[in-house]
Motif scaffolding. Sequence first.
Motif, PDB file in Angstrom:
ATOM      1  N   SER A   1       7.565  -9.287  -8.566  1.00 34.96           N
ATOM      2  CA  SER A   1       6.247  -8.669  -8.701  1.00 34.96           C
ATOM      3  C   SER A   1       5.919  -7.822  -7.483  1.00 34.96           C
ATOM      4  O   SER A   1       6.318  -8.134  -6.353  1.00 34.96           O
ATOM      5  CB  SER A   1       5.172  -9.745  -8.895  1.00 34.96           C
ATOM      6  OG  SER A   1       5.358 -10.429 -10.115  1.00 34.96           O
ATOM      7  N   PHE A   2       5.207  -6.749  -7.747  1.00 39.26           N
ATOM      8  CA  PHE A   2       4.751  -5.830  -6.698  1.00 39.26           C
ATOM      9  C   PHE A   2       3.258  -5.555  -6.911  1.00 39.26           C
ATOM     10  O   PHE A   2       2.780  -5.557  -8.040  1.00 39.26           O
ATOM     11  CB  PHE A   2       5.512  -4.502  -6.745  1.00 39.26           C
ATOM     12  CG  PHE A   2       7.009  -4.638  -6.713  1.00 39.26           C
ATOM     13  CD1 PHE A   2       7.689  -4.581  -5.503  1.00 39.26           C
ATOM     14  CD2 PHE A   2       7.741  -4.806  -7.888  1.00 39.26           C
ATOM     15  CE1 PHE A   2       9.075  -4.693  -5.475  1.00 39.26           C
ATOM     16  CE2 PHE A   2       9.110  -4.910  -7.863  1.00 39.26           C
ATOM     17  CZ  PHE A   2       9.789  -4.859  -6.653  1.00 39.26           C
ATOM     18  N   THR A   3       2.555  -5.301  -5.803  1.00 39.77           N
ATOM     19  CA  THR A   3       1.154  -4.900  -5.895  1.00 39.77           C
ATOM     20  C   THR A   3       1.046  -3.402  -5.660  1.00 39.77           C
ATOM     21  O   THR A   3       1.585  -2.876  -4.685  1.00 39.77           O
ATOM     22  CB  THR A   3       0.294  -5.650  -4.865  1.00 39.77           C
ATOM     23  OG1 THR A   3       0.386  -7.062  -5.127  1.00 39.77           O
ATOM     24  CG2 THR A   3      -1.167  -5.211  -4.961  1.00 39.77           C
ATOM     25  N   LEU A   4       0.380  -2.706  -6.589  1.00 42.22           N
ATOM     26  CA  LEU A   4       0.232  -1.255  -6.499  1.00 42.22           C
ATOM     27  C   LEU A   4      -1.209  -0.895  -6.164  1.00 42.22           C
ATOM     28  O   LEU A   4      -2.136  -1.275  -6.888  1.00 42.22           O
ATOM     29  CB  LEU A   4       0.624  -0.598  -7.826  1.00 42.22           C
ATOM     30  CG  LEU A   4       2.044  -0.879  -8.349  1.00 42.22           C
ATOM     31  CD1 LEU A   4       2.242  -0.202  -9.691  1.00 42.22           C
ATOM     32  CD2 LEU A   4       3.088  -0.428  -7.355  1.00 42.22           C
ATOM     33  N   SER A   5      -1.391  -0.203  -5.042  1.00 40.85           N
ATOM     34  CA  SER A   5      -2.710   0.310  -4.622  1.00 40.85           C
ATOM     35  C   SER A   5      -3.744  -0.792  -4.467  1.00 40.85           C
ATOM     36  O   SER A   5      -4.957  -0.529  -4.506  1.00 40.85           O
ATOM     37  CB  SER A   5      -3.239   1.348  -5.628  1.00 40.85           C
ATOM     38  OG  SER A   5      -2.304   2.394  -5.789  1.00 40.85           O
ATOM     39  N   GLY A   6      -3.270  -2.020  -4.331  1.00 42.96           N
ATOM     40  CA  GLY A   6      -4.203  -3.120  -4.171  1.00 42.96           C
ATOM     41  C   GLY A   6      -4.966  -3.466  -5.429  1.00 42.96           C
ATOM     42  O   GLY A   6      -5.843  -4.340  -5.410  1.00 42.96           O
ATOM     43  N   LEU A   7      -4.653  -2.811  -6.546  1.00 41.75           N
ATOM     44  CA  LEU A   7      -5.419  -3.009  -7.781  1.00 41.75           C
ATOM     45  C   LEU A   7      -4.584  -3.562  -8.927  1.00 41.75           C
ATOM     46  O   LEU A   7      -5.108  -4.258  -9.787  1.00 41.75           O
ATOM     47  CB  LEU A   7      -6.035  -1.677  -8.231  1.00 41.75           C
ATOM     48  CG  LEU A   7      -7.004  -1.007  -7.257  1.00 41.75           C
ATOM     49  CD1 LEU A   7      -7.398   0.369  -7.790  1.00 41.75           C
ATOM     50  CD2 LEU A   7      -8.230  -1.882  -7.044  1.00 41.75           C
ATOM     51  N   PHE A   8      -3.308  -3.235  -8.933  1.00 40.85           N
ATOM     52  CA  PHE A   8      -2.456  -3.604 -10.065  1.00 40.85           C
ATOM     53  C   PHE A   8      -1.267  -4.446  -9.593  1.00 40.85           C
ATOM     54  O   PHE A   8      -0.771  -4.259  -8.476  1.00 40.85           O
ATOM     55  CB  PHE A   8      -1.928  -2.361 -10.773  1.00 40.85           C
ATOM     56  CG  PHE A   8      -2.999  -1.408 -11.237  1.00 40.85           C
ATOM     57  CD1 PHE A   8      -3.680  -1.634 -12.425  1.00 40.85           C
ATOM     58  CD2 PHE A   8      -3.327  -0.295 -10.475  1.00 40.85           C
ATOM     59  CE1 PHE A   8      -4.651  -0.761 -12.854  1.00 40.85           C
ATOM     60  CE2 PHE A   8      -4.301   0.580 -10.895  1.00 40.85           C
ATOM     61  CZ  PHE A   8      -4.975   0.344 -12.094  1.00 40.85           C
ATOM     62  N   ASP A   9      -0.837  -5.346 -10.451  1.00 40.42           N
ATOM     63  CA  ASP A   9       0.392  -6.103 -10.231  1.00 40.42           C
ATOM     64  C   ASP A   9       1.444  -5.631 -11.227  1.00 40.42           C
ATOM     65  O   ASP A   9       1.203  -5.616 -12.442  1.00 40.42           O
ATOM     66  CB  ASP A   9       0.158  -7.602 -10.416  1.00 40.42           C
ATOM     67  CG  ASP A   9      -0.385  -8.257  -9.162  1.00 40.42           C
ATOM     68  OD1 ASP A   9      -0.309  -7.627  -8.097  1.00 40.42           O
ATOM     69  OD2 ASP A   9      -0.895  -9.386  -9.258  1.00 40.42           O
TER      70      ASP A   9
END
Length: 204
Positions: free
Chosen positions: A107-115
């Motif tokens: 898992s990665f977090t994108l822009s602090g908003l999406f996983d």
Amino acid sequence: EYLYKRVFNASISPLTFNQAHRGSVNLDYHFAPNDGGPALERLGANFIFSFSSGHNYTKVTGGLGQTGPEDGGILYDGDPRNRRPVEAINGSTTPWNFSLDARIDKSFTLSGLFDLNVYLYVQNLLNTENVINVYGRTGNADDDGFLTNPALSTEVIKAPGRGDAYVSMYRAANLADRQNYWRNQGGDLLGTPRQIRFGVRLDY
């Protein structure tokens, strides 16, 4: 005075979908956030080992059965007039089945908003050939009892225009590809082979 005595004889038989044993073992390990460094952080693996005993069926014998060309084969066990049990109803059991499924994901977090979760999922990792149904005449999945029983097949094979070519065709279509079983029984003799799936899941 007359005394009438009525006696009822009852027998208990398992149903065809009966499975005496069924279970699974689930192993899962995932690295937590900020654990294991950038490469291993939120990386995980999951393994499911499942097993089950076979289901019950009845061994039978009999003639060819009456069928038309639209049924796609010679043997037709859907005609009960030529089918006779040689044991108690559902007295036999198909083989045990074993399967191992695996899933690896990160898992990665994108822009602090999406996983974003990226995964690789493999069903039947070891590509185990599981027998889920058998032919009632033979008790196995690779012989329907036609070619190996001269009383059934000899006259058919000797018909004009048949012979070795007919035998080869029958083995390819009805034994290797199991076309006759699919057409008449509505299922398959073998379980699902290895399947590999790659996917992406977005959580928000």
